[in-house]
Design a protein around this motif. Structure first.
Motif, PDB file in Angstrom:
ATOM      1  N   MET A   1       0.845  -1.165   0.000  1.00  0.00           N
ATOM      2  CA  MET A   1       0.000   0.000   0.000  1.00  0.00           C
ATOM      3  C   MET A   1       0.898   1.238   0.000  1.00  0.00           C
ATOM      4  O   MET A   1       1.897   1.289   0.693  1.00  0.00           O
ATOM      5  CB  MET A   1      -0.892   0.015   1.241  1.00  0.00           C
ATOM      6  CG  MET A   1      -1.726   1.264   1.334  1.00  0.00           C
ATOM      7  SD  MET A   1      -2.923   1.281   2.679  1.00  0.00           S
ATOM      8  CE  MET A   1      -1.874   1.532   4.077  1.00  0.00           C
ATOM      9  N   GLU A   2       0.535   2.208  -0.753  1.00  0.00           N
ATOM     10  CA  GLU A   2       1.313   3.435  -0.834  1.00  0.00           C
ATOM     11  C   GLU A   2       0.416   4.625  -0.540  1.00  0.00           C
ATOM     12  O   GLU A   2      -0.657   4.764  -1.120  1.00  0.00           O
ATOM     13  CB  GLU A   2       1.905   3.566  -2.236  1.00  0.00           C
ATOM     14  CG  GLU A   2       2.875   4.684  -2.387  1.00  0.00           C
ATOM     15  CD  GLU A   2       3.564   4.659  -3.740  1.00  0.00           C
ATOM     16  OE1 GLU A   2       3.642   5.729  -4.352  1.00  0.00           O
ATOM     17  OE2 GLU A   2       4.000   3.576  -4.173  1.00  0.00           O
ATOM     18  N   LEU A   3       0.850   5.447   0.418  1.00  0.00           N
ATOM     19  CA  LEU A   3       0.134   6.680   0.744  1.00  0.00           C
ATOM     20  C   LEU A   3       1.004   7.838   0.294  1.00  0.00           C
ATOM     21  O   LEU A   3       2.165   7.907   0.642  1.00  0.00           O
ATOM     22  CB  LEU A   3      -0.110   6.798   2.249  1.00  0.00           C
ATOM     23  CG  LEU A   3      -1.043   5.786   2.890  1.00  0.00           C
ATOM     24  CD1 LEU A   3      -1.044   5.977   4.413  1.00  0.00           C
ATOM     25  CD2 LEU A   3      -2.448   5.948   2.356  1.00  0.00           C
ATOM     26  N   ARG A   4       0.458   8.745  -0.463  1.00  0.00           N
ATOM     27  CA  ARG A   4       1.216   9.910  -0.911  1.00  0.00           C
ATOM     28  C   ARG A   4       0.410  11.174  -0.689  1.00  0.00           C
ATOM     29  O   ARG A   4      -0.762  11.224  -0.987  1.00  0.00           O
ATOM     30  CB  ARG A   4       1.564   9.799  -2.391  1.00  0.00           C
ATOM     31  CG  ARG A   4       2.486   8.658  -2.694  1.00  0.00           C
ATOM     32  CD  ARG A   4       3.426   9.078  -3.818  1.00  0.00           C
ATOM     33  NE  ARG A   4       4.362   8.029  -4.089  1.00  0.00           N
ATOM     34  CZ  ARG A   4       5.620   8.047  -3.678  1.00  0.00           C
ATOM     35  NH1 ARG A   4       6.084   9.044  -2.988  1.00  0.00           N
ATOM     36  NH2 ARG A   4       6.430   7.070  -3.966  1.00  0.00           N
ATOM     37  N   THR A   5       1.049  12.166  -0.147  1.00  0.00           N
ATOM     38  CA  THR A   5       0.477  13.494   0.049  1.00  0.00           C
ATOM     39  C   THR A   5      -0.970  13.429   0.507  1.00  0.00           C
ATOM     40  O   THR A   5      -1.888  13.755  -0.232  1.00  0.00           O
ATOM     41  CB  THR A   5       0.583  14.329  -1.252  1.00  0.00           C
ATOM     42  OG1 THR A   5       1.866  14.157  -1.822  1.00  0.00           O
ATOM     43  CG2 THR A   5       0.363  15.792  -0.952  1.00  0.00           C
TER      44      THR A   5
END
Length: 101
Positions: A1-5
């Motif tokens: 999972m990737e969380l960005r800004t």
């Protein structure tokens, strides 16, 4: 999972994030309770205002840190060293010098 800004509040309960990487992350105001952080490595981190309570930091190594105003109370200090000198020895010498006066 990737969380960005993102600015959403994340409430993680019973989650395994072992091996996670955090870079340029703002965790100010975050709360950690019953968390396993063994083997953690932190670099270039601002811990100002940090409160550690009932924490196991045995074997920790602190280098090139700003410890101005740090307060340590009611802690086990066995084997703790500052610049290679046992803290328990320093405290014993200090107490002996001040009790003699």
């Amino acid at each position: 999972m990737e969380l960005r800004t993102t600015v959403d509040v994340i409430d993680a309960n019973d989650v395994n994030l072992s091996g996670a990487v955090f870079v340029n992350v703002n965790l100010s105001g975050s709360r950690f309770d019953d968390v396993n952080m063994s083997g953690w490595s932190v670099k270039n981190v601002n811990f100002s205002g940090l409160a550690l309570e009932c924490a196991n930091v045995s074997g920790a190594r602190i280098t090139q840190a700003d410890l101005v105003g740090v307060s340590i109370a009611e802690c086990r200090l066995d084997g703790m060293r500052i610049d290679g000198i046992l803290v328990t020895d320093m405290l014993a010498a200090y107490r002996a010098a001040h009790e003699a006066n």
